[in-house]
Every structure is written in C-alpha cells, then in structure tokens.
Design an enzyme around this catalytic site. Structure first.
Site, PDB file in Angstrom:
ATOM      1  N   PRO A  80       2.246   7.209   5.669  1.00 45.33           N
ATOM      2  CG  PRO A  80       1.736   7.979   7.441  1.00 45.33           C
ATOM      3  CD  PRO A  80       2.438   6.639   6.860  1.00 45.33           C
TER       4      PRO A  80
ATOM      5  CB  THR B  40      -7.206  -3.575   3.218  1.00 40.20           C
ATOM      6  OG1 THR B  40      -7.072  -2.142   2.843  1.00 40.20           O
ATOM      7  CG2 THR B  40      -8.597  -4.120   3.341  1.00 40.20           C
TER       8      THR B  40
ATOM      9  CD  GLU C   3      -1.971  -5.521  -4.239  1.00 34.91           C
ATOM     10  OE1 GLU C   3      -2.889  -4.854  -3.455  1.00 34.91           O
ATOM     11  OE2 GLU C   3      -1.493  -6.454  -3.739  1.00 34.91           O
TER      12      GLU C   3
HETATM   13  C1  FAD Z   1      -8.950   1.427   0.131  1.00 36.90           C
HETATM   14  C2  FAD Z   1      -7.581   1.344   0.110  1.00 36.90           C
HETATM   15  C3  FAD Z   1      -7.060   0.049   0.597  1.00 36.90           C
HETATM   16  C4  FAD Z   1      -5.474   0.081   0.520  1.00 36.90           C
HETATM   17  N1  FAD Z   1      -5.113  -1.027   1.129  1.00 36.90           N
HETATM   18  C5  FAD Z   1      -3.651  -1.138   1.327  1.00 36.90           C
HETATM   19  C6  FAD Z   1      -3.122  -2.284   1.969  1.00 36.90           C
HETATM   20  O1  FAD Z   1      -3.648  -3.140   2.463  1.00 36.90           O
HETATM   21  N2  FAD Z   1      -1.791  -2.137   2.104  1.00 36.90           N
HETATM   22  C7  FAD Z   1      -0.717  -1.213   1.883  1.00 36.90           C
HETATM   23  O2  FAD Z   1       0.344  -1.194   1.884  1.00 36.90           O
HETATM   24  N3  FAD Z   1      -1.312  -0.218   1.056  1.00 36.90           N
HETATM   25  C8  FAD Z   1      -2.704  -0.281   0.781  1.00 36.90           C
HETATM   26  N4  FAD Z   1      -3.426   0.644   0.167  1.00 36.90           N
HETATM   27  C9  FAD Z   1      -2.633   1.990  -0.499  1.00 36.90           C
HETATM   28  C10 FAD Z   1      -2.295   2.077  -1.710  1.00 36.90           C
HETATM   29  O3  FAD Z   1      -1.524   0.871  -2.396  1.00 36.90           O
HETATM   30  C11 FAD Z   1      -1.724   3.489  -2.091  1.00 36.90           C
HETATM   31  O4  FAD Z   1      -2.649   4.241  -1.956  1.00 36.90           O
HETATM   32  C12 FAD Z   1      -0.975   3.429  -3.429  1.00 36.90           C
HETATM   33  O5  FAD Z   1       0.208   2.678  -3.738  1.00 36.90           O
HETATM   34  C13 FAD Z   1      -0.433   5.068  -3.838  1.00 36.90           C
HETATM   35  O6  FAD Z   1       0.378   5.444  -2.903  1.00 36.90           O
HETATM   36  P1  FAD Z   1      -0.168   7.015  -2.251  1.00 36.90           P
HETATM   37  O7  FAD Z   1      -1.547   7.000  -1.903  1.00 36.90           O
HETATM   38  O8  FAD Z   1       0.815   7.284  -1.206  1.00 36.90           O
HETATM   39  O9  FAD Z   1       0.012   7.947  -3.495  1.00 36.90           O
HETATM   40  P2  FAD Z   1       1.447   8.608  -4.036  1.00 36.90           P
HETATM   41  O10 FAD Z   1       2.517   7.430  -3.949  1.00 36.90           O
HETATM   42  O11 FAD Z   1       1.629   9.852  -3.147  1.00 36.90           O
HETATM   43  O12 FAD Z   1       0.991   8.898  -5.504  1.00 36.90           O
HETATM   44  C14 FAD Z   1       0.077  10.068  -5.594  1.00 36.90           C
HETATM   45  C15 FAD Z   1       0.180  10.323  -7.235  1.00 36.90           C
HETATM   46  O13 FAD Z   1       1.645  10.665  -7.913  1.00 36.90           O
HETATM   47  C16 FAD Z   1       1.475   9.511  -9.113  1.00 36.90           C
HETATM   48  N5  FAD Z   1       2.712   9.008  -8.856  1.00 36.90           N
HETATM   49  C17 FAD Z   1       3.848   8.759  -7.718  1.00 36.90           C
HETATM   50  N6  FAD Z   1       4.988   8.491  -8.190  1.00 36.90           N
HETATM   51  C18 FAD Z   1       4.896   8.554  -9.724  1.00 36.90           C
HETATM   52  C19 FAD Z   1       5.882   7.949 -10.671  1.00 36.90           C
HETATM   53  N7  FAD Z   1       7.122   7.751 -10.102  1.00 36.90           N
HETATM   54  N8  FAD Z   1       5.362   8.069 -11.869  1.00 36.90           N
HETATM   55  C20 FAD Z   1       4.235   8.628 -12.075  1.00 36.90           C
HETATM   56  N9  FAD Z   1       3.360   8.691 -11.108  1.00 36.90           N
HETATM   57  C21 FAD Z   1       3.682   8.561 -10.003  1.00 36.90           C
HETATM   58  C22 FAD Z   1       0.761   8.474  -8.420  1.00 36.90           C
HETATM   59  O14 FAD Z   1       0.173   7.459  -9.521  1.00 36.90           O
HETATM   60  C23 FAD Z   1      -0.613   8.924  -7.926  1.00 36.90           C
HETATM   61  O15 FAD Z   1      -1.362   9.579  -8.947  1.00 36.90           O
HETATM   62  C24 FAD Z   1      -4.700   1.156   0.071  1.00 36.90           C
HETATM   63  C25 FAD Z   1      -5.310   2.227  -0.712  1.00 36.90           C
HETATM   64  C26 FAD Z   1      -6.640   2.335  -0.528  1.00 36.90           C
HETATM   65  C27 FAD Z   1      -7.302   3.504  -1.158  1.00 36.90           C
END
Ligand code: FAD
Length: 385
Positions: free
Chosen positions: A126, A156, A363
C-alpha cells in the site's frame, strides 16, 4: 512468425484459433459481468499454456521467448485478462527454474506445468510499488521457520493462485536494503488473508487483491534458492520476463484495436465512400499499423536477446515502454475511428481503451522503465551501433 520453428508456428496458430473460436464470442459478456473465466482457463490448461516456461523433464512444453511473446499477444488480442492470468505464473516458473533448489523445482514445477498450481508475484505494498527496497513486509526467522507480517496490494490472481512469490525483508536492518530482501514461496494458510478484490477500470475477470500477513508462518525451506538476501536481484531478473510479457500484452491489445478499426473503416460509409478513403482515417490506420509493427519488432528483438542469454533489462524496458504507449495511442485512435460506437459498451473498442493503461503502469511504471533504460545507456556507453 518466420523466426519460429514449424512446431512453434503451429502452437501460435492453435492459440489464435482458440481466441477466435472460444474467446471472442464470450469476452464482452465476461468482461461486463466481471466474471472469472473458469472455462477459458481450463482450456488454456489443456493447451499447455501454463507450462510454456517449464522444461519437459518437469512435464512442461517449453517454447522460445519470441514464441512466448507471440502466444501472449494472441491471448491479449482476445482478452488482455487471459494473458494476465498466465503472466505472473510464467515469471514464477522462471524464478524457480533459475534460482530454486532441486526440491523446490520438483515440488512445484510439475503441477505448475499443468496449471493445477498457478502462481503469482507479490511485490507492491500500500505504501508503494516503485520503491521496492522501502517495503515493510518482514519475515522474521525463528527456530522452525519464518513469521511474516505486512501487507501487499494489487496482487493479481492471488485468490486463486496456490503459490505466491512473496518479496519481503528477511533482514530489515541490512544496508544496502536490497541485501536484506528475499523471496518466500508462500501458500495460502492461517495468517494470510486475501482481504478484498480491488475495483478496477479494466483488466476485468481476474482478481487483483489486498493481502494481509499476520503472524503467517512459512518453513525455512520456503526461501527461494534456500539462501536469504538474494530476493531483490532474483525478482529483477524475473521482471525481465515480466516486462516482455507486458509488452506482448500491449501488442495484443493494439492489434485487436487495429483489426477492429480496419474492418470498421471498410464497412462504415460517410459522404458516399468507406471512411478509410477519407485521408484522415486512412492516415490513422497507416500510423497504427506502423507503430504496432515497430513495437512488435522491438519486443521480438528483446525476446531473442533474452534467449541468447544476455542481460535484457534495457531491451525489455524499451519494449514495454514503447509497446504500452503504442497500445494506448492505438486504442484511443480506434475510439476516434469508431465514432460514437467507439464509446459504446456493445463494441470491444472501449475495452481496449480501458485495458491499455495497465501496461503503462504494471510491472514497473513507464517512468521507472525510463530510469532503467537511461542507467543502462550510461553503464553500457550508449546504444550499440
Ligand atoms: C490492475 C493491476 C494489477 C497489478 N498486479 C500486480 C501484481 O500482481 N503484483 C504486484 O506486485 N503488483 C501489481 N500491481 C502493482 C503495480 O506494479 C504498481 O501499481 C506499480 O508498480 C506502481 O506502483 P504504485 O502504484 O505504488 O505507484 P508509485 O510507486 O507510488 O508511483 C506513483 C507515480 O510516481 C512515479 N514514480 C515513482 N518513483 C519514481 C521514480 N524514481 N522516478 C520517476 N517516477 C517515479 C510512478 O511512475 C508513478 O507515476 C498491479 C497494479 C494494477 C493497477
């Protein structure tokens, strides 16, 4: 297709026929009811799709990475959710093959090859998915195993997967932090609650859930490879496959949007001619096909490099970045070409438009891909000529 052996071309054709015959007629209903596609998953098991990364000695039907990419594209052309149902599973197969102990391989791979055991990866929390080294899920070692506490989100297939490759900290004080990260091969049991299915824009039918670990117990033998502290590097290697898979899903969504648009632009008429003959619409179609072809070549190039045994974090990152942005663009253009019907839930085009953004975020977001690419550009001294 031409780089594939005759056998592999046959497999890709078989999956294409499955999509046309079994998936296309039911996808809209399953999508809008958000129904888990039980019968289609059973058929995918029969087709050997869950064993594509498992060697024959464990009962699999292994294929080259380019073939895997093209099979994924075919599935996503029918319904991106089906490709999602086998994506994480393949990554976990590869992790077990590359890093698992002989006992771990023997225990899981034969049942994963048939799809009896399906697998997912749990990385995101989270508090964040991009900054994985800041994760808070901790597995503390005790005399008889690990006690895990923490939570994961967006995982997922996690309600139905029997195996969860759980990225967690086995040494929260380690510096640098990645040295304290391990992968635990976790199964459902006391202390692990799948608390809820998250509501989503698209990617319907398959569940993405919150997981809560409260004094969940795992045996010492659950650490992938048997040695703590290698989980971060192991998962980054697995994500090379994962990013190719996501790129291939984007190819499938883009191709479906292009195919629907081509058909529609020939049957729909305005001002006395099929709309493709209006230069604006013709140009849209030409640009869609051109960018999709480029995305496919980039993805197949990365897939071939992976099979040559080379490090492909940059190549897979480029493929995922370009293919997903292309799919989004093509899906939007498909909405334009379909006019009002592009906005209708009685057509498939609106689904492509809702599914495409997942490949931009999942990913590793595309912002993170750019970080990976530029770091490798600097480290490798630029692009190879
Ligand atoms: C439908 C769905 C299925 C999924 N399935 C899985 C799964 O099976 N297993 C799993 O582990 N995860 C899963 N995810 C999670 C997904 O991998 C994450 O949502 C994704 O990696 C981004 O993490 P976050 O949502 O916490 O965004 P955050 O990490 O909070 O990022 C928010 C924003 O800030 C940007 N940002 C953050 N750090 C940087 C940086 N260093 N440089 C530039 N920009 C940055 C990001 O690109 C994004 O635009 C799933 C997500 C969705 C929506």
């Amino acid at each position: 297709m031409t780089t594939l052996s005759d056998d592999e071309q046959f497999i890709v054709r078989t999956v294409r026929q499955f999509v046309d015959k079994d998936v296309k007629p039911v996808v809209r209903e399953l999508e809008h009811a958000d129904t888990y596609p039980e019968a289609l998953i059973e058929r995918m098991k029969e087709l050997g799709i869950f064993g594509l990364a498992v060697p024959e000695e464990y009962g699999g039907t292994p294929v080259s990475t380019p073939c895997y990419v093209l099979i994924t594209e075919e599935l996503a052309r029918g319904w991106m959710s089906l490709a999602g149902a086998m994506g994480g599973h393949t990554v976990v197969c590869k992790l077990l093959l590359k890093f698992g102990t002989p006992e771990q391989k023997q225990h899981y791979l034969p049942r994963m090859a048939t799809g009896e055991v399906r697998a997912t990866m749990a990385l995101t929390e989270p508090g964040g998915g991009s900054d994985l080294q800041a994760m808070r899920t901790v597995a503390r070692k005790s005399a008889d195993g690990y006690v895990v506490n923490g939570s994961k989100t967006w995982i997922t297939n996690s309600r139905r997967s029997r195996l969860i490759a759980l990225l967690c900290k086995t040494d929260p004080d380690a510096r640098p932090a990645h040295q304290g990260i391990s992968i635990l091969l976790a199964e459902h049991g006391p202390g692990l609650t799948v608390s809820r299915d998250l509501p989503k824009l698209g990617y319907k039918g398959v569940e993405s859930c919150e997981l809560s670990f409260e004094d969940y117990r795992a045996p010492l033998a659950a650490v992938l490879g048997g040695v703590e502290g290698h989980g971060f590097a192991q998962m980054m290697s697995g994500l090379e496959t994962g990013r190719l898979q996501v790129a291939a899903r984007a190819l499938g969504v883009g191709r479906a949007a292009l195919e629907d648009s081509l058909a529609y632009a020939q049957s729909r008429e305005s001002f006395g001619k099929p709309i493709w003959q209006h230069q604006s619409i013709g140009n849209y179609l030409a640009d869609m096909a051109t960018s999709l072809s480029a995305a496919r070549q980039l993805t197949l190039h990365a897939a071939r490099e992976a099979d040559a045994g080379r490090r492909v974090d940059m190549e897979a990152g480029m493929a995922k970045l370009f293919a997903s942005e292309t799919a989004m663009q093509i899906a939007l253009t498909a909405v334009r070409i379909h006019g009002g019907y592009g906005y209708s839930t009685e057509f498939d085009v609106e689904r492509y438009f809702r599914d495409a953004p997942l490949m931009i975020v999942g990913e590793g977001t595309n912002e993170i891909q750019r970080n990976v690419i530029v770091r490798q550009l600097i480290a490798r001294g630029g692009l190879e000529p």
